[in-house]
Enzyme design. Sequence first.
Site, PDB file in Angstrom:
ATOM      1  N   GLU A  18       0.847  -1.208   0.000  1.00  0.00           N
ATOM      2  CA  GLU A  18       0.000   0.000   0.000  1.00  0.00           C
ATOM      3  C   GLU A  18       0.874   1.247   0.000  1.00  0.00           C
ATOM      4  O   GLU A  18       2.082   1.172   0.194  1.00  0.00           O
ATOM      5  CB  GLU A  18      -0.888   0.028   1.252  1.00  0.00           C
ATOM      6  CG  GLU A  18      -2.262  -0.605   1.056  1.00  0.00           C
ATOM      7  CD  GLU A  18      -3.237   0.295   0.285  1.00  0.00           C
ATOM      8  OE1 GLU A  18      -2.890   1.459  -0.002  1.00  0.00           O
ATOM      9  OE2 GLU A  18      -4.335  -0.168  -0.035  1.00  0.00           O
ATOM     10  N   ASN A 154      -9.854   5.081   2.668  1.00  0.00           N
ATOM     11  CA  ASN A 154      -8.893   4.813   1.608  1.00  0.00           C
ATOM     12  C   ASN A 154      -8.608   6.043   0.778  1.00  0.00           C
ATOM     13  O   ASN A 154      -8.755   7.164   1.242  1.00  0.00           O
ATOM     14  CB  ASN A 154      -9.397   3.617   0.768  1.00  0.00           C
ATOM     15  CG  ASN A 154      -8.544   2.397   1.028  1.00  0.00           C
ATOM     16  OD1 ASN A 154      -7.330   2.496   1.055  1.00  0.00           O
ATOM     17  ND2 ASN A 154      -9.178   1.266   1.238  1.00  0.00           N
ATOM     18  N   ASP A 204      -9.868   1.417  -3.920  1.00  0.00           N
ATOM     19  CA  ASP A 204      -8.864   1.399  -2.845  1.00  0.00           C
ATOM     20  C   ASP A 204      -8.017   2.675  -2.917  1.00  0.00           C
ATOM     21  O   ASP A 204      -8.554   3.766  -2.699  1.00  0.00           O
ATOM     22  CB  ASP A 204      -8.063   0.081  -2.969  1.00  0.00           C
ATOM     23  CG  ASP A 204      -7.294  -0.265  -1.713  1.00  0.00           C
ATOM     24  OD1 ASP A 204      -6.964   0.643  -0.939  1.00  0.00           O
ATOM     25  OD2 ASP A 204      -7.011  -1.449  -1.505  1.00  0.00           O
TER      26      ASP A 204
END
Length: 299
Positions: A18, A154, A204
């Site tokens: 991420e 997100n 996301d």
Amino acid sequence: MSSIKIECVLRENCRCGESPVWEEASNSLLFVDIPAKKVCRWDSLSKQVERVPVDAPVSSVALRKLGGYVATIGTKFCALNWEDQSVFVLAMVDKDKTNNRFNDGKVDPAGRYFAGTMAEETAPAVLERHQGSLYSLFPDHNVKKYFDQVDISNGLDWSLDHKIFYYIDSLSYSVDAFDYDLQTGQISNRRIVYKLEKDEQIPDGMCIDAEGKLWVACYNGGRVIRLDPETGKRLQTVKLPVDKTTSCCFGGKDYCEMYVTSARDGMNADGLLRQPDAGGIFKITGLGVKGIAPYSYAG
Ligand SMILES: O=C(O)[C@H](O)[C@@H](O)[C@H](O)[C@H](O)CO
Ligand SMILES: [Zn+2]
């Protein structure tokens, strides 16, 4: 017509990669592996990667004007000294919610570090709902809370004129916008910019390009999509060879390349055989559009 090329530049086997961030000064890509509790820095010239272990899930990393980095670790906003791998806590949130952790985070154009929280997942996208909130850490280390009732906080970024804040609560399956006051860090007037289609799955991570269009990584959708936030239309779809695409940023020379993180958690043995690069870092070239440099935390 530009020809798009997609390459797995790092087979990192991230459980949940991420928060990709390009650091121009070191020609490197920073990213995290949330459940593996690691902050990583991949040198695009030497192809070497350095990993700094931390003591709780680390969900985002960002540049810091003073040098080093900031990161969201557990429910803490932290400063991270790369040289000695030390972590210094700047602030803590959600003190009454012991099952919460931070998720995605990014610095705004004025140097505030925005990040939201969520309940810890029992499996990808399976969690107690409405437990998260959105926060920002001001340069003076004060924390501002914007709203609660978030499922999975997100993707976030700001319009090129700094007047709009874009935000994703993943389980709303939408990309939202707020009016943004850069002077005060206030947000207002929430509205939906784009609703994901079924095969696009879960929105996301997100970033903006130099033309003001949004790029959203679609978790389980194996793609990044380019959206026009003014018309609410999808302009482009770029498919990747892994399903669990988690986030994206621009980087490389003049921010001409896009980097995409991905995840392995939640895949079965068969899926991992079919997608051996799951959890890797991908580079997309030939998009024909540039990104912008990331902002640095000002505290
Ligand atoms: O990185 C995140 O945003 C979450 O922490 C991840 O667990 C997944 O991306 C999420 O499950 C998809 O909705
Ligand atoms: Zn995410």
